[in-house]
Enzyme design. Sequence first.
Site, PDB file in Angstrom:
ATOM      1  N   ASP A  26       0.813  -1.226   0.000  1.00 39.56           N
ATOM      2  CA  ASP A  26       0.000   0.000   0.000  1.00 39.56           C
ATOM      3  C   ASP A  26       0.841   1.268   0.000  1.00 39.56           C
ATOM      4  O   ASP A  26       0.456   2.288   0.583  1.00 39.56           O
ATOM      5  CB  ASP A  26      -0.965   0.015   1.207  1.00 39.56           C
ATOM      6  N   GLU A  27       1.982   1.217  -0.662  1.00 39.43           N
ATOM      7  CA  GLU A  27       2.872   2.384  -0.697  1.00 39.43           C
ATOM      8  C   GLU A  27       2.434   3.399  -1.747  1.00 39.43           C
ATOM      9  O   GLU A  27       3.045   4.465  -1.864  1.00 39.43           O
ATOM     10  CB  GLU A  27       4.318   1.943  -1.001  1.00 39.43           C
ATOM     11  N   LYS A  42       1.636   2.131  -5.070  1.00 40.15           N
ATOM     12  CA  LYS A  42       2.160   1.563  -6.326  1.00 40.15           C
ATOM     13  C   LYS A  42       1.224   1.854  -7.500  1.00 40.15           C
ATOM     14  O   LYS A  42       1.677   2.150  -8.603  1.00 40.15           O
ATOM     15  CB  LYS A  42       2.351   0.038  -6.179  1.00 40.15           C
ATOM     16  N   GLY A  82      -4.456  -4.416  -3.752  1.00 40.02           N
ATOM     17  CA  GLY A  82      -5.476  -3.405  -4.030  1.00 40.02           C
ATOM     18  C   GLY A  82      -4.732  -2.155  -4.441  1.00 40.02           C
ATOM     19  O   GLY A  82      -4.079  -1.525  -3.610  1.00 40.02           O
ATOM     20  N   HIS A  83      -4.745  -1.859  -5.729  1.00 36.69           N
ATOM     21  CA  HIS A  83      -3.969  -0.732  -6.254  1.00 36.69           C
ATOM     22  C   HIS A  83      -4.914   0.363  -6.715  1.00 36.69           C
ATOM     23  O   HIS A  83      -5.811   0.124  -7.524  1.00 36.69           O
ATOM     24  CB  HIS A  83      -3.080  -1.199  -7.423  1.00 36.69           C
ATOM     25  N   THR A 113      -5.618 -11.632   3.771  1.00 32.93           N
ATOM     26  CA  THR A 113      -6.730 -10.941   3.120  1.00 32.93           C
ATOM     27  C   THR A 113      -7.892 -11.906   2.827  1.00 32.93           C
ATOM     28  O   THR A 113      -8.885 -11.499   2.251  1.00 32.93           O
ATOM     29  CB  THR A 113      -6.263 -10.332   1.779  1.00 32.93           C
ATOM     30  N   GLN A 143       2.007  -6.123  -3.177  1.00 37.66           N
ATOM     31  CA  GLN A 143       2.456  -6.195  -1.778  1.00 37.66           C
ATOM     32  C   GLN A 143       3.686  -5.301  -1.544  1.00 37.66           C
ATOM     33  O   GLN A 143       3.855  -4.326  -2.244  1.00 37.66           O
ATOM     34  CB  GLN A 143       2.747  -7.660  -1.380  1.00 37.66           C
TER      35      GLN A 143
HETATM   36  P1  GDP Z   1      -0.871   0.317  -3.483  1.00 36.24           P
HETATM   37  O1  GDP Z   1      -1.432  -0.982  -3.009  1.00 36.24           O
HETATM   38  O2  GDP Z   1       0.585   0.431  -3.242  1.00 36.24           O
HETATM   39  O3  GDP Z   1      -1.228   0.621  -4.914  1.00 36.24           O
HETATM   40  O4  GDP Z   1      -1.551   1.440  -2.603  1.00 36.24           O
HETATM   41  P2  GDP Z   1      -3.116   1.549  -2.219  1.00 36.24           P
HETATM   42  O5  GDP Z   1      -3.857   1.955  -3.413  1.00 36.24           O
HETATM   43  O6  GDP Z   1      -3.563   0.309  -1.516  1.00 36.24           O
HETATM   44  O7  GDP Z   1      -3.070   2.656  -1.110  1.00 36.24           O
HETATM   45  C1  GDP Z   1      -2.595   3.939  -1.371  1.00 36.24           C
HETATM   46  C2  GDP Z   1      -3.723   4.941  -1.076  1.00 36.24           C
HETATM   47  O8  GDP Z   1      -3.182   6.234  -0.994  1.00 36.24           O
HETATM   48  C3  GDP Z   1      -4.764   5.008  -2.172  1.00 36.24           C
HETATM   49  O9  GDP Z   1      -6.006   5.324  -1.606  1.00 36.24           O
HETATM   50  C4  GDP Z   1      -4.265   6.165  -3.050  1.00 36.24           C
HETATM   51  O10 GDP Z   1      -5.305   6.793  -3.785  1.00 36.24           O
HETATM   52  C5  GDP Z   1      -3.710   7.082  -2.003  1.00 36.24           C
HETATM   53  N1  GDP Z   1      -2.576   7.900  -2.428  1.00 36.24           N
HETATM   54  C6  GDP Z   1      -1.572   7.586  -3.304  1.00 36.24           C
HETATM   55  N2  GDP Z   1      -0.648   8.577  -3.322  1.00 36.24           N
HETATM   56  C7  GDP Z   1      -1.079   9.508  -2.431  1.00 36.24           C
HETATM   57  C8  GDP Z   1      -0.536  10.744  -1.959  1.00 36.24           C
HETATM   58  O11 GDP Z   1       0.535  11.178  -2.360  1.00 36.24           O
HETATM   59  N3  GDP Z   1      -1.254  11.414  -1.010  1.00 36.24           N
HETATM   60  C9  GDP Z   1      -2.424  10.945  -0.519  1.00 36.24           C
HETATM   61  N4  GDP Z   1      -3.040  11.684   0.400  1.00 36.24           N
HETATM   62  N5  GDP Z   1      -2.974   9.787  -0.931  1.00 36.24           N
HETATM   63  C10 GDP Z   1      -2.291   9.075  -1.859  1.00 36.24           C
HETATM   64  P1  IMO Z   2      -0.842  -4.224  -2.232  1.00 41.39           P
HETATM   65  O1  IMO Z   2      -0.390  -4.761  -3.556  1.00 41.39           O
HETATM   66  C1  IMO Z   2      -0.896  -4.670   2.112  1.00 41.39           C
HETATM   67  C2  IMO Z   2      -0.742  -8.742   3.700  1.00 41.39           C
HETATM   68  C3  IMO Z   2      -1.983  -9.161   4.481  1.00 41.39           C
HETATM   69  C4  IMO Z   2      -1.355 -10.104   5.502  1.00 41.39           C
HETATM   70  C5  IMO Z   2      -0.269 -10.796   4.674  1.00 41.39           C
HETATM   71  C6  IMO Z   2      -0.685 -12.155   4.117  1.00 41.39           C
HETATM   72  O2  IMO Z   2      -2.150  -3.545  -2.261  1.00 41.39           O
HETATM   73  O3  IMO Z   2       0.241  -3.414  -1.576  1.00 41.39           O
HETATM   74  P2  IMO Z   2      -2.265 -12.859   2.099  1.00 41.39           P
HETATM   75  O4  IMO Z   2      -3.724 -12.604   1.855  1.00 41.39           O
HETATM   76  O5  IMO Z   2      -1.369 -12.346   1.039  1.00 41.39           O
HETATM   77  O6  IMO Z   2      -1.975 -14.291   2.441  1.00 41.39           O
HETATM   78  O7  IMO Z   2      -1.936 -12.031   3.446  1.00 41.39           O
HETATM   79  O8  IMO Z   2       0.034  -9.925   3.599  1.00 41.39           O
HETATM   80  N1  IMO Z   2      -0.980  -8.237   2.331  1.00 41.39           N
HETATM   81  C7  IMO Z   2      -0.984  -6.943   1.999  1.00 41.39           C
HETATM   82  N2  IMO Z   2      -0.866  -5.841   2.771  1.00 41.39           N
HETATM   83  N3  IMO Z   2      -0.995  -4.543   0.778  1.00 41.39           N
HETATM   84  C8  IMO Z   2      -1.090  -5.634  -0.007  1.00 41.39           C
HETATM   85  O9  IMO Z   2      -1.080  -5.558  -1.346  1.00 41.39           O
HETATM   86  C9  IMO Z   2      -1.122  -6.909   0.602  1.00 41.39           C
HETATM   87  N4  IMO Z   2      -1.224  -8.171   0.135  1.00 41.39           N
HETATM   88  C10 IMO Z   2      -1.123  -8.980   1.198  1.00 41.39           C
HETATM   89  O10 IMO Z   2      -2.608  -8.063   5.088  1.00 41.39           O
HETATM   90  O11 IMO Z   2      -0.713  -9.366   6.490  1.00 41.39           O
HETATM   91 MG    MG Z   3      -2.930  -1.717  -1.756  1.00 38.28          MG
END
Ligand code: GDP
Ligand code: IMO
Ligand code: MG
Length: 435
Positions: free
Chosen positions: A15-16, A18, A42-43, A132, A228
């Site tokens: 969830d960085e 990506k 979840g991107h 998840t 991840q």
């Molecule tokens: P991913 O799994 O690495 O793609 O990240 P996620 O989508 O799960 O979580 C990132 C969240 O932060 C999402 O809701 C994005 O819309 C949001 N986001 C991404 N970049 C920024 C940012 O620079 N600032 C803020 N406030 N939100 C951001």
């Molecule tokens: P994105 O691509 C954050 C975590 C789960 C749990 C561990 C194992 O959005 O960054 P799993 O269902 O894979 O067996 O769960 O990994 N996890 C994530 N945490 N972002 C994800 O994906 C993740 N995918 C798995 O929360 O701790």
């Molecule tokens: Mg995510």
Amino acid sequence: MKSKNVTVVGLQWGDEGKGKVVDALGRICKYVVRFCGGANAGHTVVVNDDKFSMHLIPCGILYSHTINVIGNGVAFDPATALDEISALHARDVHIGADNFCISGAAHVVMPYHKLMDRLSERKLGGGKIGTTARGIGPCYSDKANRSTAIRVAELTNPQSLCEKVRRIVALKNAFFQATYEAEPLDADEIAAEYAEYGQQLAPMIRNTGPMLRQAIADGERILFEGGQGSMLDVDHGTYPFVTSSSVTACGVPTGAGVPPAAVGQVVGLIKAYTSRVGAGAFPTEQDNELGERLRERGREYGTTTGRPRRCGWFDAFAVRYAAELSGTSELALSLLDVLTGIDELKICTGYRVGGKSLDPFDPDVMGRAECVYETMPGWQDDISSCRNFQDLPAQARDYVSRLEQLIGRPIGFISIGPDRAQSILHNTSIESLVP
Ligand code: GDP
Ligand code: IMO
Ligand code: MG
């Protein structure tokens, strides 16, 4: 010859941001390829207030010039993929055999994998991994086990699929009943459902490895979209509180069927603080008012499960380890705006374990590590509309520069809000992005 390709990987616990960075880089790439994980990801991509949450479909799908590929290393859930395809169609995003394909060698997440994930977690109680519940671990277990695995290409042959599903489900039912007293699953129902998925997906099933190797030979640029984060890697993360695939850049060659040199430039994604969802060590966690503030400001609730994410300070020691592991050439920093308004910012620069400084980094001791912090002044002004590095307050620029120093890599891209436009190109060396 130096590869033109780009690999995006998370350097924390997922969830960085990506999705947003893959979207930004997708502009200059022909192929966007998932190589690890599955619908546990979840991107998020936000375009002019329109929010897209992708679990299996690569984030490049929003562009009309890209070909989006599910590599052989993915745990592929056909039901989720078809739901995502319908949802994209409903929003007028084109997705079909001309711009989306799935490796026939990717492994299929079956209903008994999801059931196993839930039952196993329930049985573990307080010791659970916090998965998840997408069936990821059980699917990869069957992949390693071989005789109980089903690959995507097999979905297109209803007769042999039915025979295989009957055999596997008989084994699974015996186990579920004996271990969890669970109701038996109906093999024929499952076989019919999955054969139907196979029929719908058949035009998109390809031998993607040779296709990608040919693309490389033709000089096309490929973007590998990591899922991840490195600290969740099955080999190099905080085992056993990890996912079940190789999520660093080291996972690209096997997960996509390309040679190691095809990884290209590695962009390591970091958020300006740390979040983690699920159980396991998290030395910089702030289970207090600050953590709550980061969660609310950063909207840190899982894109896949809606669970509140645990939040804490930036851990430069862990990120440096992850950056080294993937041969990261540059970093992309996201969610910097979330730190606005905090008087003092802490960065973890090392750990002490048993009273001694830890060197080298070791994910296995994170559970008993004491963090060594340095403190920097924060900033108060809203930065979400800044578009140049120089527009940022001096304290924000200093924070960015200090992260570069501590991690030993330049920060090429800075994100200061979820929208595509809320981005600053900084020290990038990716040709065609250089400001
Ligand atoms: P991913 O799994 O690495 O793609 O990240 P996620 O989508 O799960 O979580 C990132 C969240 O932060 C999402 O809701 C994005 O819309 C949001 N986001 C991404 N970049 C920024 C940012 O620079 N600032 C803020 N406030 N939100 C951001
Ligand atoms: P994105 O691509 C954050 C975590 C789960 C749990 C561990 C194992 O959005 O960054 P799993 O269902 O894979 O067996 O769960 O990994 N996890 C994530 N945490 N972002 C994800 O994906 C993740 N995918 C798995 O929360 O701790
Ligand atoms: Mg995510």
